[in-house]
Design a protein around this motif. Structure first.
Motif, mmCIF file in Angstrom:
data_model
loop_
_atom_site.group_PDB
_atom_site.id
_atom_site.type_symbol
_atom_site.label_atom_id
_atom_site.label_comp_id
_atom_site.label_asym_id
_atom_site.label_seq_id
_atom_site.Cartn_x
_atom_site.Cartn_y
_atom_site.Cartn_z
ATOM 1 N N LEU A 15 0.832 -1.201 0.000
ATOM 2 C CA LEU A 15 0.000 0.000 0.000
ATOM 3 C C LEU A 15 0.869 1.254 0.000
ATOM 4 O O LEU A 15 0.636 2.177 -0.792
ATOM 5 C CB LEU A 15 -0.942 -0.003 1.207
ATOM 6 C CG LEU A 15 -1.843 1.213 1.367
ATOM 7 C CD1 LEU A 15 -2.805 1.328 0.182
ATOM 8 C CD2 LEU A 15 -2.610 1.131 2.666
ATOM 9 N N LEU A 16 1.850 1.307 0.856
ATOM 10 C CA LEU A 16 2.742 2.469 0.909
ATOM 11 C C LEU A 16 3.515 2.643 -0.397
ATOM 12 O O LEU A 16 3.716 3.770 -0.863
ATOM 13 C CB LEU A 16 3.695 2.354 2.096
ATOM 14 C CG LEU A 16 3.044 2.506 3.479
ATOM 15 C CD1 LEU A 16 4.067 2.243 4.575
ATOM 16 C CD2 LEU A 16 2.417 3.873 3.639
ATOM 17 N N LEU A 19 1.067 4.093 -2.918
ATOM 18 C CA LEU A 19 0.836 5.511 -2.624
ATOM 19 C C LEU A 19 2.049 6.348 -2.993
ATOM 20 O O LEU A 19 1.907 7.464 -3.505
ATOM 21 C CB LEU A 19 0.476 5.697 -1.150
ATOM 22 C CG LEU A 19 -0.884 5.136 -0.732
ATOM 23 C CD1 LEU A 19 -1.053 5.231 0.775
ATOM 24 C CD2 LEU A 19 -2.022 5.831 -1.455
ATOM 25 N N ASN A 20 3.240 5.823 -2.777
ATOM 26 C CA ASN A 20 4.470 6.529 -3.128
ATOM 27 C C ASN A 20 4.567 6.769 -4.636
ATOM 28 O O ASN A 20 5.135 7.765 -5.079
ATOM 29 C CB ASN A 20 5.689 5.748 -2.625
ATOM 30 C CG ASN A 20 6.971 6.527 -2.812
ATOM 31 O OD1 ASN A 20 7.076 7.664 -2.400
ATOM 32 N ND2 ASN A 20 7.948 5.906 -3.466
ATOM 33 N N TYR A 24 -2.886 7.317 -5.693
ATOM 34 C CA TYR A 24 -4.021 8.086 -5.176
ATOM 35 C C TYR A 24 -3.922 9.517 -5.676
ATOM 36 O O TYR A 24 -2.953 10.215 -5.403
ATOM 37 C CB TYR A 24 -4.053 8.061 -3.639
ATOM 38 C CG TYR A 24 -5.348 8.625 -3.098
ATOM 39 C CD1 TYR A 24 -6.491 7.840 -3.055
ATOM 40 C CD2 TYR A 24 -5.436 9.943 -2.677
ATOM 41 C CE1 TYR A 24 -7.690 8.349 -2.592
ATOM 42 C CE2 TYR A 24 -6.619 10.464 -2.209
ATOM 43 C CZ TYR A 24 -7.744 9.663 -2.169
ATOM 44 O OH TYR A 24 -8.933 10.176 -1.722
ATOM 45 N N THR A 36 -12.673 5.921 1.288
ATOM 46 C CA THR A 36 -11.921 7.071 1.790
ATOM 47 C C THR A 36 -12.888 8.165 2.222
ATOM 48 O O THR A 36 -12.726 8.773 3.288
ATOM 49 C CB THR A 36 -10.966 7.608 0.700
ATOM 50 O OG1 THR A 36 -10.138 6.548 0.242
ATOM 51 C CG2 THR A 36 -10.116 8.744 1.218
#
Length: 187
Positions: A15-16, A19-20, A24, A36
């Motif tokens: 997930l990180l 996102l990086n 998103y 969200t």
């Protein structure tokens, strides 16, 4: 248990990483994912309710207070929250989430509901809300002025364009020259 921790950490790392890489989209033109949106709404409402519940409400129906609240609202709030009969501004259209339109809300007669809304409105006007475009007016306006805005927000529920226009006509040029900040705060 060990397998649960490994799976959880793997999901977190994936997930990180996603996102990086910008999966998103933070653009105001792109709506949040449904989960969200629900999470943000729940956190926002829980936070406001927890902080607003102990607020003591003064008498809010004095004519002078309502007049001051109207003037403040007209000067500071109509760009985003609009007014009855006012067309959406470029600023209001570009906000996400959209600012609430208080005049579209039904008038509240139940005293418990009025108290609930008053406490929430006061807290939000004073403290603002992160990542919504709602500024905190507490650093530049005293509590008396914020309560005046709160009182007017309650009166704004269900207000028609003709009623709002009558207020504008009544105060005329005062609206252009009477907006002020508290003297004890820097501008």
């Amino acid at each position: 248990m060990k397998q649960f921790i490994i799976v959880s950490l793997t999901v977190l790392v994936l997930l990180l990483t996603a996102l990086n890489f910008g999966i998103y989209n933070m653009a105001a033109t792109d709506k949040h994912w449904a989960p969200t949106e629900k999470l943000i709404s729940w956190v926002r409402d829980s936070s406001i309710n927890a902080r607003a519940k102990e607020i003591e409400i003064p008498v809010l129906d004095e004519d002078v207070m309502l007049e001051e609240g109207f003037k403040q609202y007209h000067a500071m709030c109509t760009e985003c929250h609009l007014a009855p009969g006012k067309q959406p501004t470029a600023q209001a259209i570009g906000l996400y989430p959209q600012a609430p339109l208080f005049y579209e809300r039904a008038s509240v007669t139940d005293e418990g509901e009025k108290s609930f809304f008053s406490k929430r409105y006061f807290w939000v006007v004073k403290n603002g809300i992160k990542m919504t475009g709602m500024p905190a007016w507490g650093p530049t306006h005293n509590d008396e002025t914020i309560w005046a805005i709160t009182a007017f927000l309650q009166k704004l529920h269900g207000m028609t364009a003709a009623q709002y226009s009558a207020l504008v006509d009544t105060h005329g040029d005062d609206l252009m020259h009477d907006h002020h900040h508290d003297g004890d705060h820097p501008h």
